[in-house]
Design an enzyme around this catalytic site. Structure first.
Site, PDB file in Angstrom:
ATOM      1  N   LYS A 296       0.708  -1.137   0.093  1.00 20.69           N
ATOM      2  CA  LYS A 296       0.065  -0.188  -0.174  1.00 20.69           C
ATOM      3  C   LYS A 296       0.861   1.258   0.042  1.00 20.69           C
ATOM      4  O   LYS A 296       2.174   1.013   0.373  1.00 20.69           O
ATOM      5  CB  LYS A 296      -0.889   0.090   1.266  1.00 20.69           C
ATOM      6  CG  LYS A 296      -2.207  -0.895   1.390  1.00 20.69           C
ATOM      7  CD  LYS A 296      -2.719  -0.631   2.595  1.00 20.69           C
ATOM      8  CE  LYS A 296      -4.015  -1.698   2.656  1.00 20.69           C
ATOM      9  NZ  LYS A 296      -4.835  -1.532   1.655  1.00 20.69           N
ATOM     10  N   ARG A 370     -10.395 -11.311   2.185  1.00 24.38           N
ATOM     11  CA  ARG A 370     -11.231 -12.433   1.429  1.00 24.38           C
ATOM     12  C   ARG A 370     -10.600 -13.861   1.429  1.00 24.38           C
ATOM     13  O   ARG A 370     -11.318 -14.960   1.564  1.00 24.38           O
ATOM     14  CB  ARG A 370     -11.678 -12.039   0.032  1.00 24.38           C
ATOM     15  CG  ARG A 370     -10.522 -11.762  -0.713  1.00 24.38           C
ATOM     16  CD  ARG A 370     -10.850 -10.846  -2.338  1.00 24.38           C
ATOM     17  NE  ARG A 370     -10.944  -9.543  -1.648  1.00 24.38           N
ATOM     18  CZ  ARG A 370     -11.180  -8.550  -2.424  1.00 24.38           C
ATOM     19  NH1 ARG A 370     -11.686  -9.002  -4.022  1.00 24.38           N
ATOM     20  NH2 ARG A 370     -11.271  -7.450  -2.329  1.00 24.38           N
TER      21      ARG A 370
END
Ligand code: BES
Ligand code: ZN
Ligand code: ZN
Length: 515
Positions: A296, A370
């Site tokens: 990120k 996920r």
């Protein structure tokens, strides 16, 4: 903060700060209509003390608007704080929650340590407005709001002065009828349970990643929940291998801090029938999300300590469940890991085999939530869950879609969704339903494996994530809560501090109680 409930005339109660709610009613109709603030109290002394200030025009009873009076005449209180709740017609338990939080947060920086809150009474309200405010919900909302307002996240300041309120007293009408009396007492007790659960969640979410590692999250679950009768087990890498949780392990393998699989079980006092529902609560517990090899940007990366807010919501919910003792069995599965880049970290292009046997092509290592949930959801089903709910700070796309007021909710089952949406009326939390119908399935098609972990474009990112999770729930009724935008308050508000919100605890527990 100590909370108390007294059935007493507020005029006779000696306190540094007496808080009373007011709403805005509209007098007359048509062009003569004039908004007018009206106190929600049946006490003549209180009404008299406030009347001049209510008609002076400087206070409009807008939502969370405050007016402070010193030495109010005819009252034993040192100060009277009038708190606006907005329009009478829009009155809801959530407005009361905010109002009670506002009273507490008004007092804290002013070195006032005790607050009394007047239980709202009907005088100024229409029947419709009152229907929304039965005594039980009213009492519950005030306690929840007051406790939520008392929390500040500055626990790591070395010269911190604790400004917590020592006692918040709710002054309920002495004249309350027997049934209302009992409802108020029950609402008060329930409110405290919900508030403490939410507080437990917020404290966890506020913890920095260097302190709250996955195994530390497991220790906190054990320490807090086992004494309440929740059977808690914490597993790590070996067990994940044994269970063949290849998806969860893929995320965890780049970190020095080992992962934790936390299993919490609640059994109701009366053994449920053999075919009774078993509810599965699954939480994303990424204690820090760097994005992994798909790293990120540095801006705001510090905030990614809150990527375990879904797990913390489940732990808070289990705390409330232990005390409220709903009628059916609950199993909670928390998948906790750090998402780090290192020599052993999983990479874009890798293929992982999930516990269910499905193969997953990793396109982006930052779509890690996920991946851990895939194994958590599958495992919860294997443990016997007949209905599933998960909570996760899953996608930035959900924040883009809904902003910071509504979380996203996805479901594959109308009955389960309807239980959840009915619960929102009580919880006061806001979730907006988004689609996850099979026509979106193409988003996760892979060229080389069963599925891939991201879509091909920026569009519909929250739905892509939900479609991915849906692959692991089979035909089990399921709810997915994307709380990326609502688990952290970006700014201070009159009723709650900037920082962790504790969102989803109340809604999850309401859903559990609906069975
Ligand atoms: N933890 C983030 C999602 C998130 C974003 C939470 C903002 C809170 C605030 C998640 O793991 C993530 O990074 N998701 C990616 C997915 C993308 C790579 C498909 C995202 O949303 O950008
Ligand atoms: Zn991520
Ligand atoms: Zn994440």
């Amino acid at each position: 903060m100590d909370t108390r409930l007294l059935f007493q005339d507020p005029a006779d109660f000696a306190t540094p700060l007496l808080a009373v709610f007011a709403v805005n009613i509209t007098t007359a109709a048509g062009k003569d209509a004039k908004p007018l603030p009206a106190l929600l109290s049946a006490s003549d002394a209180l009404t008299k003390a406030a009347s001049h200030f209510l008609t002076a025009g400087e206070f409009k009873a807008g939502s969370c608007e405050t007016l402070l009076l010193h030495s109010p005449s005819g009252l034993k209180a040192e100060r009277l704080l009038i708190i606006g709740l907005g329009k009478a017609a829009d009155l809801s338990p959530d407005e009361l929650r905010k109002g009670a939080g506002t009273a507490i947060r008004f007092a804290k920086p002013r070195s006032i340590r005790e607050v009394a809150i007047v239980f709202p009474e009907d005088r100024a309200l229409s029947d419709e407005a009152l229907d929304e405010l039965p005594p039980l919900l009213t009492a519950r909302a005030i306690v929840e709001g007051a406790c939520v307002g008392d929390y500040d996240p500055d626990t790591y300041r070395s010269e911190r002065v604790d400004q917590s309120i020592t006692a918040a007293t709710i002054l309920a009408p002495a004249s309350a009828q027997k049934s209302a009396h009992a409802d108020i007492e029950r609402g008060f007790a329930e409110g405290r349970i919900f508030a403490d659960a939410q507080l437990f969640t917020r404290i966890l979410v506020n913890e920095p990643g260097n302190i709250l590692t996955p195994l530390e999250l497991g220790r906190r679950a054990k320490a807090e929940l086992e004494p309440l009768g929740i059977q808690t087990e914490v597993f790590s890498t070996d067990k994940l291998h044994e269970l063949k949780m290849g998806s969860f392990l893929g995320v965890a393998q780049g970190s020095e801090n080992p992962p934790a699989l936390i299993i919490m079980r609640y059994e109701p006092p009366k053994p449920p029938a053999a075919n009774a529902p078993i509810l599965g609560l699954v939480g994303k517990g990424i204690t820090f999300d760097t994005g992994g090899i798909s790293i990120k940007p540095a801006d705001n990366m510090d905030k990614m300590k809150y990527d375990m807010a879904g797990a913390a919501a489940m732990m808070g919910a289990m705390r409330a469940i232990a005390l409220l003792k709903p009628a059916c069995s609950v199993i909670s599965v928390v998948c906790s890991a750090e998402n780090m880049p290192d020599g052993k970290a999983y990479k874009p292009g890798d293929v992982l085999t999930a516990m269910s046997g499905k193969t997953i092509e990793v396109i982006n290592t930052d779509a890690e939530g996920r991946l851990v949930l895939a194994d958590g959801l599958h495992y919860a089903r294997q443990l016997g869950a007949t209905h599933l709910i998960d909570a996760a700070t899953l996608t930035g796309a959900c924040v883009v879609a809904l902003g910071m007021l509504n979380g996203g909710v996805f479901s594959n089952n109308e009955d389960t969704y309807s239980r959840f949406s009915t619960g929102m009326l009580t919880s006061g939390e806001k979730f907006w339903r988004m689609p996850c119908t099979s026509d979106y399935r193409d988003l996760i098609k892979s060229d080389i494996a069963d599925i891939r972990n991201t879509g091909g474009s920026r569009w519909g990112g929250a739905i892509t994530a939900a479609m991915f999770l849906k692959e692991f729930v089979g035909d089990t009724p399921w709810l997915h809560l994307d709380i990326a935008g609502v688990a952290w308050m970006e700014d201070n508000r009159p009723w709650i501090a900037k920082g962790p919100s504790g969102v989803a605890v109340r809604s999850i527990v309401e859903w559990v109680r609906s069975f």
